[in-house]
Design a protein around this motif. Structure first.
Motif, mmCIF file in Angstrom:
data_model
loop_
_atom_site.group_PDB
_atom_site.id
_atom_site.type_symbol
_atom_site.label_atom_id
_atom_site.label_comp_id
_atom_site.label_asym_id
_atom_site.label_seq_id
_atom_site.Cartn_x
_atom_site.Cartn_y
_atom_site.Cartn_z
ATOM 1 N N ARG A 29 2.250 -3.259 -1.557
ATOM 2 C CA ARG A 29 0.807 -2.997 -1.549
ATOM 3 C C ARG A 29 0.141 -3.647 -2.753
ATOM 4 O O ARG A 29 -0.967 -4.185 -2.650
ATOM 5 C CB ARG A 29 0.561 -1.491 -1.538
ATOM 6 C CG ARG A 29 0.991 -0.856 -0.241
ATOM 7 C CD ARG A 29 0.973 0.645 -0.305
ATOM 8 N NE ARG A 29 1.424 1.173 0.980
ATOM 9 C CZ ARG A 29 1.858 2.399 1.158
ATOM 10 N NH1 ARG A 29 1.910 3.246 0.149
ATOM 11 N NH2 ARG A 29 2.249 2.803 2.350
ATOM 12 N N VAL A 30 0.806 -3.625 -3.891
ATOM 13 C CA VAL A 30 0.276 -4.270 -5.090
ATOM 14 C C VAL A 30 0.239 -5.782 -4.897
ATOM 15 O O VAL A 30 -0.715 -6.444 -5.328
ATOM 16 C CB VAL A 30 1.105 -3.874 -6.333
ATOM 17 C CG1 VAL A 30 0.786 -4.761 -7.518
ATOM 18 C CG2 VAL A 30 0.859 -2.413 -6.679
ATOM 19 N N ALA A 31 1.231 -6.350 -4.241
ATOM 20 C CA ALA A 31 1.227 -7.793 -3.974
ATOM 21 C C ALA A 31 0.014 -8.178 -3.139
ATOM 22 O O ALA A 31 -0.612 -9.220 -3.377
ATOM 23 C CB ALA A 31 2.523 -8.194 -3.266
ATOM 24 N N GLU A 32 -0.343 -7.336 -2.156
ATOM 25 C CA GLU A 32 -1.540 -7.595 -1.357
ATOM 26 C C GLU A 32 -2.794 -7.536 -2.228
ATOM 27 O O GLU A 32 -3.679 -8.388 -2.132
ATOM 28 C CB GLU A 32 -1.633 -6.573 -0.225
ATOM 29 C CG GLU A 32 -2.891 -6.729 0.606
ATOM 30 C CD GLU A 32 -3.047 -5.613 1.633
ATOM 31 O OE1 GLU A 32 -3.564 -5.923 2.719
ATOM 32 O OE2 GLU A 32 -2.689 -4.462 1.350
ATOM 33 N N ALA A 33 -2.865 -6.543 -3.107
ATOM 34 C CA ALA A 33 -4.025 -6.405 -3.998
ATOM 35 C C ALA A 33 -4.144 -7.603 -4.932
ATOM 36 O O ALA A 33 -5.247 -8.118 -5.170
ATOM 37 C CB ALA A 33 -3.918 -5.113 -4.807
#
Length: 132
Positions: A29-33
């Motif tokens: 999810r952080v990679a997407e952000a």
């Protein structure tokens, strides 16, 4: 009895393995952000080259908010499934923020935390998986 023993062992192994998977999903999810923050930064840099100023945008979803994001050459990323995005004008620069929302984090393990990026590509914030 043997079947009961097998089911019990599988239950114990599952109870051990599942909590170890949660940090991996948060890292995704952080990679997407981070990808969205980098897109915001690229849009702001292009906007600055044309207008000689940065464009602040809120995390709202009104027509005016959508127009703001379109001026950066991207669709409004809000409301995000895991993060809400906004841009603050920090004259002479800007700070784009990905704010971890609590809707998708009901246990509150990672929220409320933020990841930020500035005009130079420097990351900040207090999320445990933010880039350093």
């Amino acid at each position: 009895i043997e079947l009961l023993l097998v089911v019990t062992i599988l239950g114990i192994l599952t109870a051990i393995a599942i909590p170890k998977l949660f940090p991996q999903t948060e890292k995704a999810r952080v990679a997407e952000a981070i990808a969205i923050l980098q897109s915001i930064r690229q849009g702001e840099v292009a906007y600055f080259l044309e207008k000689e100023s940065y464009l602040p945008c809120t995390s709202g979803t009104t027509a005016a908010d959508n127009s703001c994001w379109q001026n950066l050459g991207m669709e409004n990323p809000n409301p995000g499934r895991y993060f809400d995005y906004s841009i603050a004008d920090d004259n002479p620069g800007f700070t784009a923020t990905a704010d971890r929302n609590s809707i998708s984090d009901p246990g509150g393990t990672y929220g409320p935390t933020v990841i930020t990026i500035d005009e130079d590509g420097n990351y900040g914030g207090d999320h445990p998986f933010r880039p350093s």
